[in-house]
Motif scaffolding. Structure first.
Motif, short mmCIF file in Angstrom:
data_model
loop_
_atom_site.label_atom_id
_atom_site.label_comp_id
_atom_site.label_asym_id
_atom_site.label_seq_id
_atom_site.Cartn_x
_atom_site.Cartn_y
_atom_site.Cartn_z
N HIS A 28 0.72 -1.08 -0.26
CA HIS A 28 0.23 -0.54 0.01
C HIS A 28 0.96 1.01 0.10
O HIS A 28 1.55 1.46 0.65
N SER A 29 0.48 2.04 -1.02
CA SER A 29 1.09 3.86 -0.61
C SER A 29 0.67 4.14 -0.22
O SER A 29 -0.44 4.24 0.52
N PRO A 30 1.80 5.36 0.71
CA PRO A 30 0.62 5.84 1.85
C PRO A 30 -0.08 6.92 1.56
O PRO A 30 0.31 7.34 0.37
N PRO A 31 -0.92 7.53 2.37
CA PRO A 31 -2.49 8.12 1.64
C PRO A 31 -1.46 9.48 1.61
O PRO A 31 -0.53 10.38 1.86
N ALA A 32 -2.10 10.52 0.66
CA ALA A 32 -1.77 11.52 0.05
C ALA A 32 -1.53 12.91 0.90
O ALA A 32 -0.93 13.56 1.43
N SER A 33 -2.23 12.43 2.19
CA SER A 33 -2.45 13.48 3.51
C SER A 33 -0.80 13.15 3.81
O SER A 33 -0.59 14.56 4.27
N ALA A 34 -0.06 12.17 3.80
CA ALA A 34 1.15 12.06 4.55
C ALA A 34 1.87 12.62 4.05
O ALA A 34 2.93 12.28 4.00
N LEU A 35 1.88 12.72 3.04
CA LEU A 35 2.79 13.68 1.66
C LEU A 35 3.07 15.13 1.52
O LEU A 35 2.47 15.48 0.48
N LYS A 36 3.22 15.51 2.64
CA LYS A 36 2.72 17.11 2.81
C LYS A 36 3.93 17.70 2.81
O LYS A 36 5.55 17.15 2.27
N THR A 37 4.69 18.87 2.85
CA THR A 37 5.88 19.52 2.41
C THR A 37 6.38 20.02 3.94
O THR A 37 5.75 19.41 4.84
N ALA A 38 7.59 20.15 3.30
CA ALA A 38 8.78 19.65 4.50
C ALA A 38 8.68 20.92 5.47
O ALA A 38 7.63 22.45 5.40
N GLN A 39 8.47 20.39 7.20
CA GLN A 39 8.45 21.38 8.30
C GLN A 39 9.17 22.00 8.21
O GLN A 39 10.43 21.02 7.61
N THR A 40 9.31 23.33 8.91
CA THR A 40 10.55 23.66 9.07
C THR A 40 11.09 23.52 10.73
O THR A 40 10.51 23.38 11.47
N MET A 41 12.99 22.97 10.64
CA MET A 41 13.09 22.18 12.07
C MET A 41 13.86 23.42 12.79
O MET A 41 15.05 24.55 12.47
N VAL A 42 13.83 23.78 14.24
CA VAL A 42 14.37 24.85 15.31
C VAL A 42 14.65 23.33 16.50
O VAL A 42 14.88 22.20 16.44
N ALA A 43 15.95 23.96 16.47
CA ALA A 43 16.45 23.25 18.20
C ALA A 43 15.88 24.19 19.30
O ALA A 43 15.58 25.22 19.65
N CYS A 44 15.89 23.37 20.36
CA CYS A 44 15.61 23.88 21.10
C CYS A 44 16.54 24.49 21.87
O CYS A 44 18.10 24.74 21.97
N ALA A 45 16.97 25.77 22.67
CA ALA A 45 17.71 26.76 22.91
C ALA A 45 18.19 26.14 24.25
O ALA A 45 19.12 26.27 24.68
N HIS A 46 17.79 24.95 24.90
CA HIS A 46 18.58 24.93 26.18
C HIS A 46 19.10 23.05 26.06
O HIS A 46 20.32 23.40 26.45
N CYS A 47 18.71 21.99 25.64
CA CYS A 47 19.42 21.18 25.01
C CYS A 47 18.88 20.66 23.51
O CYS A 47 20.32 19.77 23.67
N GLY A 48 19.30 21.34 22.41
CA GLY A 48 19.44 21.15 21.50
C GLY A 48 18.87 20.37 20.37
O GLY A 48 19.10 20.26 19.35
N LEU A 49 17.65 19.99 21.25
CA LEU A 49 17.45 19.21 20.19
C LEU A 49 16.84 19.17 19.26
O LEU A 49 15.93 21.08 19.13
#
Length: 81
Positions: A28-49
């Motif tokens: 089965h191919s993933p549903p079309a809703s799972a193929l969304k655009t990339a999200q902006t990633m940020v780092a935690c200012a305390h631990c860097g996650l």
């Protein structure tokens, strides 16, 4: 006549069984809703996650944290300096 009826029932049952097996074997191919655009990633200012910006907790200065606890700890660290 009875033999033909039993044979017909067996053929139909085998056909249904084979079609179900064939449907399960097809990947089965993933549903079309799972193929969304990339999200902006940020780092935690305390631990860097790194995490999606939508999941981050921000403070009044705009810094991103992974949790409310790290936001609280970040405020304590900035108050000490």
């Amino acid at each position: 006549m009875k033999f033909l009826l039993v044979l017909l029932v067996v053929i139909v049952a085998v056909g249904i069984w084979r079609s179900k097996r064939r449907a399960e074997a097809v990947p089965h191919s993933p549903p079309a809703s799972a193929l969304k655009t990339a999200q902006t990633m940020v780092a935690c200012a305390h631990c860097g996650l790194h995490m999606p910006q939508a999941d981050a907790v921000t403070d009044t200065s705009g810094q991103s944290f992974c949790s409310a606890e790290h936001r609280r700890l970040g405020r304590q660290d900035s108050g000490r300096s």
